[in-house]
Design a protein around this motif. Structure first.
Motif, short mmCIF file in Angstrom:
data_model
loop_
_atom_site.label_atom_id
_atom_site.label_comp_id
_atom_site.label_asym_id
_atom_site.label_seq_id
_atom_site.Cartn_x
_atom_site.Cartn_y
_atom_site.Cartn_z
N ASN A 8 9.68 7.73 -16.90
CA ASN A 8 9.31 7.00 -18.11
C ASN A 8 10.41 7.06 -19.16
N PRO A 37 8.11 -0.18 -21.77
CA PRO A 37 8.84 -0.58 -20.56
C PRO A 37 8.49 0.28 -19.34
N THR A 38 7.63 1.27 -19.50
CA THR A 38 7.41 2.21 -18.41
C THR A 38 6.26 1.81 -17.50
N LEU A 88 13.24 4.82 -18.12
CA LEU A 88 12.95 3.40 -18.36
C LEU A 88 13.02 3.09 -19.86
N LYS A 126 13.36 0.01 1.23
CA LYS A 126 13.83 1.04 2.16
C LYS A 126 12.99 0.91 3.43
N ARG A 154 0.54 7.39 -7.96
CA ARG A 154 -0.72 7.99 -7.60
C ARG A 154 -1.12 9.07 -8.60
N THR A 155 -2.41 9.15 -8.89
CA THR A 155 -2.90 10.22 -9.75
C THR A 155 -2.67 11.54 -9.03
N TYR A 184 -3.02 1.42 -1.76
CA TYR A 184 -2.10 0.30 -1.58
C TYR A 184 -0.69 0.85 -1.71
N VAL A 185 0.07 0.82 -0.61
CA VAL A 185 1.41 1.42 -0.58
C VAL A 185 2.42 0.38 -0.09
N THR A 186 3.59 0.37 -0.72
CA THR A 186 4.64 -0.58 -0.34
C THR A 186 5.98 0.15 -0.21
N SER A 187 6.85 -0.43 0.58
CA SER A 187 8.23 0.08 0.65
C SER A 187 9.15 -1.09 0.95
N ASN A 202 11.16 5.52 -3.20
CA ASN A 202 11.16 4.26 -2.48
C ASN A 202 9.76 3.81 -2.10
N VAL A 203 8.86 4.77 -1.94
CA VAL A 203 7.47 4.42 -1.65
C VAL A 203 6.69 4.48 -2.96
N ASN A 204 6.04 3.38 -3.33
CA ASN A 204 5.47 3.29 -4.67
C ASN A 204 4.44 4.37 -4.96
N SER A 205 3.69 4.82 -3.95
CA SER A 205 2.54 5.67 -4.25
C SER A 205 2.96 7.03 -4.80
N ARG A 212 7.26 11.69 -13.18
CA ARG A 212 6.78 10.52 -13.90
C ARG A 212 7.30 10.51 -15.33
#
Lengths: 452, 452, 452
Positions: free
Chosen positions: A405, C297-298, A408, C133, A390-391, C127-130, A383-386, A401
């Motif tokens: 992939n 698509p990934t 998707l 949720k 994140r590397t 840069y983090v988003t949620s 739910n949190v993109n990082s 990941r």
């Protein structure tokens, strides 16, 4: 060898079980129609719920006519000295199949056109048939034939033809999620020959047992035994419309024993059936050990009928020690010792692996194809993109990941056009790796098997 | 050189016959419409049942308008000293085709825009036309043109335009088993030029003679003579629907004499017409000596009209010493000596071979496509199986097996999609080898020509 | 670099103009819906006639639900010593986007799950988003995070969610000869990040300015700004039918600044859109400096939604310094200094060139496709044949012949199937060379743009 695909093996389909069955079947004097074929089917019926159908003698079947049944009680050829030099009781190969009854005393010169041998293998008795033209004959080792003295011979064949029977075939079905079918078929008309052809029917039985125990079948599986050529034609006479409608892929099983190590697949005439694509994929992308032969109408077995241009059904053929390419082909050298029972178990394993790849490699459809489905609430995306972008060198995140992939990729290309093998190629992974993804997506209601 | 395809040559189409015809046609002052064209057609009508049609002057034909007929009685250009330096009576090339009538006395400066030569070939008289814009002019050797003195010249052209005639074309047909057609066509509007273009019409006549004597024609053959470009457009104006419906392949015949050894085929715009495929097959698979040129709308002959995008008909072109690529192209060096009559006979032979390969290489259909037909009762398969399957080094049996394999291959792939060239490739044999198989199968009622 | 395609550059789209705009946009705390996004759109509206649409919160959009708008007034994280260690006022990246309001005093252990950093770049704020949720969090340099002492922290986020707003997108159109459309789109939801993603919207604006000044547009151009993913889904919710009907090619613009020299094109999922073909043509046939990435698509941006299997629209993506492949990706290192304003102008130039090649390289149709049109009366062919066919070394005639050949090639292959790039390949020339031919033929009424 696709170990991941293997389920636990059936205890019943052991080598000793198959050997007992082989030993019971081998001595029977089978032909394309008659008592020998009936008895052999009955033996298989003990282990598979085969339903038998009969196409009556004299029925017109495409360009052919169903022959009468043939019965044979005894056949002996006696030389001028009174020695029996060919005897059905000693080898079912001794008499030409479908020989008419005779009781002749005749000179060696008159007899000669009725004698058959294999000059290249002087100790072998050849397998000779004459189904559609009335004649008679004896088969014997070339070494014997060459030494025959002049004098009066006595040829006695106690055979007969019955007009009130017909050609039989026998089939059973294991239902799957989809009504779309995989046909597995072999032929049972050869008399005492091992690799060609008791191996095919025995492998068919082994596969029935295996597939019946799969936890899930995406396709429906049809199992068919018939006499070669005329039996396949009779089957097509009754079931061609059904096959046109339902058949995804068919495989003729033949010559599946013997010393050759790899299975050998003969492509269907179409060249793009699901089985064609699966075998090519396994060989080329997963380095699965299998030979591939092109379609060829000039030799082979019942795939020639299924693939005739009017039907052009997606039917290929699997063999191991291929017909026509070993010394014992169509003669008495084709024994159990040559065929080897362990070789049959290897073939059952191999064909099962191919069929499981066929299930895993077929087409699926994305059930939410408009935009990407929202994966987070389904637990398929952080739910949190990082967390995912994140590397990070931790194996777990790298795995997450990679998994995402592939997921998707599956969603993007499961459009009803691309099969799972193409998607595995795009992912640079094996079918196995996609199976986990498919399970998760099916569980989430995002993916469904398309049925072919 | 496909010797097997050759039938006995027509006695009539000898070199001397063709030479007599050439000598009669060469001096005529032909153009796209008028007396010269009419007289030339009449000469061909003696040897072919040509039917002539006229599209009247001023008819709108696609983007064009049919021009008036042009008549020319005399044309002379006289220099200040009174010497005639260009004279229609000496060469039909001396006057610009479709020159309007003039009777002018004018200075060299005023005359110059009306004079044409070929600087690169100072002794040659060029071939110049101006069909759609009224003008006049003389053509003469560059050596003469450069030496012209100042003074008053006298240009006299006694020509005229007739509005009550039109553009003509002439055609005849040799019916074959199928109504599907092969079009052979050439153009007859050039005046005294040999390779370009009396060779094409003469080869067309030779082919009419040859094909009329074939024991069997699978296709119908149509022979067409017309003036270049406007004649083809007039023909399309009347017959485009017919061609769309019936045409299998067309070949424009042009520049078929001269010193070049091989025939040279220009592909149709489609690139997959039967003739396109046959020529590619002959060159690539049977090492037949022929050059292949891609389709090119920027040069060539009437195939440009047939292949224009609105029609896109399957029409290619056959040449030998190709237009634009020899010194005498469109000038007075294009003589009989350059063209050579024996070269025409070679071309007739070569085109006939290609047409016969086209008949043999086209599509056939298996008339018993459901399962394999029963070959034994038809004498196409041994009734006793061992005769054909047994290992045997005798040439006869090897041949029998090869023949049977080819026969099975033909039955399998004659499904209306594969042509006989593809089947020959699969058999690894030449078309000739399949012809015997085809004959046997046709005789047995198992195969029929499909018509394209 | 296709200099021939360049028109004079807009004075307005100078580096200083773009820099002023950038400086105004960069500090705004944008997210996918809310005040920051609204204010940013309003800035673009000054320079483009954007029409804004709102899809209300809670609308079901395919598999998604439109989220509420998010407002944020302040956010601070104070350490046990009372020092503010993360502050929205200092960086819009300091707070996780869509953080819920909090006012908590908590231990470091309790706080840790709410803290985000980039270990690989210890001075960068991630840069983090949620969005979907509910949670909250702060982003700070890893160097700071690692040094945090034990004790009580104070997390204050003054944010809110509004249910009466929605997700917005904004579009405008430049009409062309054809109603068939080219879509140019970028996304505007990222807060203070430069390359990803203020470069895309600024390049979009530059292209609007350029294209509005073209003397002629064959296609209609549509310009779209939206929040990433949910914005594209909302757009598809309303405009998918329109795009299915009208869209020739779409290009998502993203990461178009930075140090990489070449543009980088990501193919559409179809792989054969006009833009796909143009970019491949430019790279392969005209050696235009551009990288090509396959569809995937990934990763990427809104092309993932447009290319999802249910839509499968012809939408690719253009980038320069590609997302995920530079240190500053999704963190505070993605600054103006990294992005560089001159790099944006280069991108505007490059994309404009590609769009002009797209206009020139698309399909045209011959309006007189039956036979060759009569070129002489239209001034496209010499009336006297010799002028063009004669061997001549003068450059002018060679040029005239080349021009005529190209003209005939264009007429032949402009059949609605071949695009102008294929014709350029056949001619062995560049698109530029055909543009003159196209102009002449359009002027003569012989050719028309087909619209895709």
């Amino acid at each position: 060898m696709l170990a991941w695909l293997r389920k636990e093996r059936s205890a019943r389909m052991t080598e000793s079980f198959l050997e007992d069955l082989f030993d019971e079947l081998f001595p029977i004097c089978r032909s394309i129609a008659g008592e020998g074929f009936r008895r052999s089917l009955a033996i298989f019926q003990r282990h598979m719920p085969l339903e038998i159908e009969t196409v009556p003698t004299d029925t017109a079947v495409f360009d052919w006519t169903v022959p009468p049944e043939w019965s044979i009680r005894s056949a002996t050829l006696t030389d001028p000295a009174g020695r029996v030099i060919a005897d059905l009781a000693e080898s079912t190969l001794s008499v030409v199949s479908y020989s008419e009854p005779v009781n002749h005393r005749l000179s060696l010169a008159a007899l000669r056109p009725h004698l058959h041998s294999v000059p290249a293998h002087p100790d072998a008795i050849p397998y000779v048939t004459s189904y559609y033209k009335r004649t008679w004959g004896f088969c014997l080792p070339d070494r014997v034939l060459r030494a025959l003295p002049e004098g009066e011979y006595h040829a006695r064949i106690d055979s007969g033809f019955q007009q009130d029977g017909g050609v039989q075939f026998a089939q059973c079905v294991l239902l799957g999620d989809s009504p779309r079918e995989i046909l597995l078929t072999s032929y049972l008309c050869h008399p005492s020959l091992a690799n060609n052809e008791l191996s095919g029917p025995l492998v068919l039985l082994g596969l029935f047992d295996r597939i019946s125990k799969w936890p899930r079948r995406r396709f429906t599986y049809r199992f068919l035994l018939n006499p070669e050529t005329i039996g396949a034609l009779c089957y097509l006479h009754r079931y061609a419309d059904h096959l046109r409608d339902k058949l995804v892929s068919g495989i003729v099983l033949t010559c599946l024993g013997g010393p050759w190590e790899k299975l050998s697949y003969k492509m269907s005439r179409r060249g793009n059936s699901l089985a064609d694509r699966v075998v090519q994929y396994l060989k080329n992308d997963e380095e699965y050990p299998i030979e591939i032969r092109p379609f060829d109408p000039t030799s082979g077995s019942d795939e020639r009928q299924y693939c005739s241009p009017g039907f052009n059904l997606p039917v290929g053929q699997l063999a191991r020690t291929v017909y026509g390419q070993y010394d014992g082909y169509h003669n008495s050298l084709d024994t159990k010792e040559f065929m080897r029972i362990p070789s049959l178990v290897d073939s059952i394993d191999g064909v099962e692996e191919i069929l499981q790849a066929l299930e895993a490699g077929s087409r699926f459809v994305n059930l939410k194809p408009y935009g990407e489905p929202q994966l987070g609430p389904r637990g398929l995306y952080p739910n949190v993109n990082s967390a995912i972008t994140r590397t990070n060198s931790s194996d777990q995140l790298v795995d997450a990941r990679t998994f995402l992939n592939r997921l998707l990729m599956v969603l993007s290309y499961c459009d009803g056009e691309h099969d799972m093998m193409e998607i595995a190629r795009r992912c640079g992974c094996k079918l196995q790796a996609l199976s986990q993804v498919v399970s998760k997506l099916e569980a989430a209601g995002l993916l469904a098997h398309r049925g072919d």
